[in-house]
Each structure stands twice: as C-alpha cells, then as structure tokens.
Scaffold this motif. Sequence first.
Motif, PDB file in Angstrom:
ATOM      1  N   GLU A  47       0.830  -1.204   0.000  1.00 17.76           N
ATOM      2  CA  GLU A  47       0.000   0.000   0.000  1.00 17.76           C
ATOM      3  C   GLU A  47       0.864   1.254   0.000  1.00 17.76           C
ATOM      4  N   LEU A  48       1.927   1.253   0.792  1.00 23.61           N
ATOM      5  CA  LEU A  48       2.847   2.397   0.812  1.00 23.61           C
ATOM      6  C   LEU A  48       3.436   2.640  -0.570  1.00 23.61           C
ATOM      7  N   ILE A  49       3.925   1.601  -1.197  1.00 28.86           N
ATOM      8  CA  ILE A  49       4.564   1.736  -2.504  1.00 28.86           C
ATOM      9  C   ILE A  49       3.561   2.212  -3.545  1.00 28.86           C
ATOM     10  N   ARG A  50       2.353   1.693  -3.489  1.00 31.70           N
ATOM     11  CA  ARG A  50       1.319   2.141  -4.426  1.00 31.70           C
ATOM     12  C   ARG A  50       0.973   3.606  -4.206  1.00 31.70           C
ATOM     13  N   ARG A  51       0.906   4.026  -2.973  1.00 30.03           N
ATOM     14  CA  ARG A  51       0.639   5.436  -2.676  1.00 30.03           C
ATOM     15  C   ARG A  51       1.757   6.324  -3.222  1.00 30.03           C
ATOM     16  N   LEU A  52       2.993   5.902  -3.042  1.00 38.07           N
ATOM     17  CA  LEU A  52       4.127   6.680  -3.524  1.00 38.07           C
ATOM     18  C   LEU A  52       4.135   6.782  -5.047  1.00 38.07           C
ATOM     19  N   ALA A  53       3.827   5.669  -5.709  1.00 39.33           N
ATOM     20  CA  ALA A  53       3.745   5.687  -7.165  1.00 39.33           C
ATOM     21  C   ALA A  53       2.634   6.606  -7.639  1.00 39.33           C
ATOM     22  N   ALA A  54       1.481   6.563  -6.960  1.00 35.74           N
ATOM     23  CA  ALA A  54       0.361   7.426  -7.328  1.00 35.74           C
ATOM     24  C   ALA A  54       0.701   8.898  -7.103  1.00 35.74           C
ATOM     25  N   ALA A  55       1.589   9.165  -6.140  1.00 32.89           N
ATOM     26  CA  ALA A  55       2.021  10.544  -5.887  1.00 32.89           C
ATOM     27  C   ALA A  55       3.013  11.037  -6.925  1.00 32.89           C
ATOM     28  N   GLY A  56       3.496  10.135  -7.782  1.00 34.74           N
ATOM     29  CA  GLY A  56       4.401  10.532  -8.849  1.00 34.74           C
ATOM     30  C   GLY A  56       5.864  10.236  -8.611  1.00 34.74           C
ATOM     31  N   ALA A  57       6.178   9.469  -7.553  1.00 33.08           N
ATOM     32  CA  ALA A  57       7.578   9.118  -7.312  1.00 33.08           C
ATOM     33  C   ALA A  57       8.112   8.313  -8.500  1.00 33.08           C
ATOM     34  N   PRO A  58       9.173   8.774  -9.159  1.00 37.27           N
ATOM     35  CA  PRO A  58       9.654   8.088 -10.359  1.00 37.27           C
ATOM     36  C   PRO A  58      10.444   6.818 -10.072  1.00 37.27           C
ATOM     37  N   LYS A  85       5.815  -4.737  -8.979  1.00 36.43           N
ATOM     38  CA  LYS A  85       6.771  -4.633 -10.076  1.00 36.43           C
ATOM     39  C   LYS A  85       6.191  -4.041 -11.347  1.00 36.43           C
ATOM     40  N   SER A  86       4.858  -4.039 -11.490  1.00 31.11           N
ATOM     41  CA  SER A  86       4.247  -3.494 -12.698  1.00 31.11           C
ATOM     42  C   SER A  86       3.750  -2.064 -12.525  1.00 31.11           C
ATOM     43  N   LEU A  87       4.052  -1.442 -11.406  1.00 24.90           N
ATOM     44  CA  LEU A  87       3.629  -0.058 -11.180  1.00 24.90           C
ATOM     45  C   LEU A  87       4.354   0.891 -12.139  1.00 24.90           C
ATOM     46  N   PRO A  88       3.791   2.073 -12.402  1.00 27.00           N
ATOM     47  CA  PRO A  88       4.422   3.037 -13.304  1.00 27.00           C
ATOM     48  C   PRO A  88       5.561   3.807 -12.633  1.00 27.00           C
ATOM     49  N   ALA A  89       6.534   3.083 -12.127  1.00 32.68           N
ATOM     50  CA  ALA A  89       7.721   3.665 -11.490  1.00 32.68           C
ATOM     51  C   ALA A  89       8.812   2.604 -11.525  1.00 32.68           C
ATOM     52  N   ARG A  90      10.058   3.038 -11.497  1.00 31.82           N
ATOM     53  CA  ARG A  90      11.145   2.081 -11.329  1.00 31.82           C
ATOM     54  C   ARG A  90      11.058   1.498  -9.932  1.00 31.82           C
ATOM     55  N   THR A  91      11.284   0.203  -9.808  1.00 36.39           N
ATOM     56  CA  THR A  91      11.179  -0.465  -8.509  1.00 36.39           C
ATOM     57  C   THR A  91      12.441  -1.278  -8.228  1.00 36.39           C
ATOM     58  N   PRO A  92      13.569  -0.614  -8.011  1.00 37.14           N
ATOM     59  CA  PRO A  92      14.807  -1.344  -7.722  1.00 37.14           C
ATOM     60  C   PRO A  92      14.769  -2.006  -6.349  1.00 37.14           C
TER      61      PRO A  92
END
Length: 313
Positions: A47-58, A85-92
Amino acid sequence: MTTTRELGLPAVADQPGLADAVEIWEVSPRDGLQAEPTLVAATTKVELIRRLAAAGAPVIEVGSFVRADRVPQMADSSEVFAQVKSLPARTPVLVPNVRGYELARAAGADDIAVFLSVTESFSRENLGASRERMEGAVVQVTERAKADGVRVRGYLSMVFGDPWEGEVAVGEVVRLAQAMRSWGIEDLSLGDTIGVATPGQVRASVRALAADGIPVASLALHMHDTYGMALANVYAGLEEGVRIFDAAAGGTGGCPFARSATGNLATDDLVWMLTGLGIRTGIDPDALHETSLWLADVLRKPITSRVAKALAY
C-alpha cells in the motif's frame, strides 16, 4: 488518524544555475522501514509503494534481499516485489551478494542496487564482512547483472564520517568510486550514513570525484538529517550539479547498524525546498503529504518531516 488542513505551497523563486528538474529516489519502503522497530506487514508495504507511485515518485526502492536474521523487516521482499513490479515507477531492490541477487532475479527484479562501505569498521558492523570480501561480492553480482541486462546502482556508505573511525578521507571515497565504475557500476549514491556531513564536505567530495573523471550526472546524494544539515547539503549538491537525491517519505528510517544515525532526509522537506526553487520533481506534494501522515500512523510514531508537521493539525 491524523487529520490535515489544505496543503499550501512555498513561494517560487528560481535560482540561476540550478537544474530545472531533478530525480528523487524514494527509499522509505526499504531504507526507511528496515531501520524502524515496528515490523510492517507485506500488504501495508505494498500500500505504501502504491501510494508513492500514485504521488508521482519516479523511483521507489521497494525492498532488500538480505538475510532475514540480520534485517527481519525485509524478509518479505519477494512477496512485496511481486505485487508492485508493474507499477508506473522504477522499482529497484537492494542485494548484498550473489545469493541475494539470485533471490531478486527469481522474484523478477531487473533493477538492483549494491552497496559498499568506505570504512572497514562499518563494513564489518553492517554485514559482518570485511571490505575486501564485500568488494568481491559486489564484483560477482555486477558481472552477473551486466550479463543479464540488469540495471545496477552502487551505494557508498560512510562517505562523510564514521562513528568508529571518525573522519573519512576523500581520496578513499574516490578510490572506491573508481573501482565500482571499473566493475561496470555507472550510477553512484554517496551516503551520509550518520548525518554528519556539512555543505563544504559535500562540495569537496563532489569536486574530487569530478576532478578524477567521474561525471557529476552519475552521482546521487543520500543524506541523513541527524544534525539538521540534510537540506543544506542537498543545496550544496545542486550548486555542484548533482541532479539525483535519495529521500524517504516522512523522514522514516536511519541505519540499524550505525550508532547515532537518525532518519533519512524527508521527501516532504526535499520536495518543498525544490518546489520553492522552481525545480520540478514530478511528485505531487499533497499526495506525498497524505502518504507521510498515513505512514506515521502505521508506524505509531511522530512524524519527523518539518513540512509534514507544519501542514498537519
């Protein structure tokens, strides 16, 4: 649940010579949570990662494939990674050795980070291994990654000071940075692991690396705010041409193996300052603010971000 008022934004005053845009590496799901005493469920991390991606974190560093007995907070990284892993952000993800690399690849990771300490003491405290042994492990991982077409970032810890050894020689930072580049690691993050750096040190380190042929465009700054210098250090980096900065929502984390290390630079504070300078980040401050307050509730601790505290009531 914490409530918030309508988010304000700083007045914008562009500064000549600074970048128009920078890249923020959001590290709260990994470097933030690994240092928190509260064990966070995998579903909450997702949920945290999804929120960050939705906020625009690249870029969002989502986990670490390390030994569970050393860093129990990261034991579920495979489960978390599978869901983000399929979110619209790099996920290293972070890997310490070949075993960690194999686990990361089995989970589907194609974007990793490796790490080394500039000092011997922290290397032994951090992973219970000498610098020589850790360098050998990073070489092995990097060779595998390059052969597999996997992106590799390198972290250098204890760049600006060490609680066991004291002052760190800039020449040793340059030596290790050049070694990592010779192994095929082009992107390097300079870690102020215990938060003791000053703007003058940041300038001196960046200039020394640049003078030795390392492109400033390949450098990132990873600041901790132990002495309240993180934003000043970022500004010094901006003036030297650094364009990549690591930060954690709400200022979570620190370093579980470094005495006196407190939280990471808060992404909230970094975005506020950059916005005021007219520098684009791609991150929505309102969504980030809500996420930081939500995370503070999850961790059951007061938020450390000055901006987030100022905007909450």
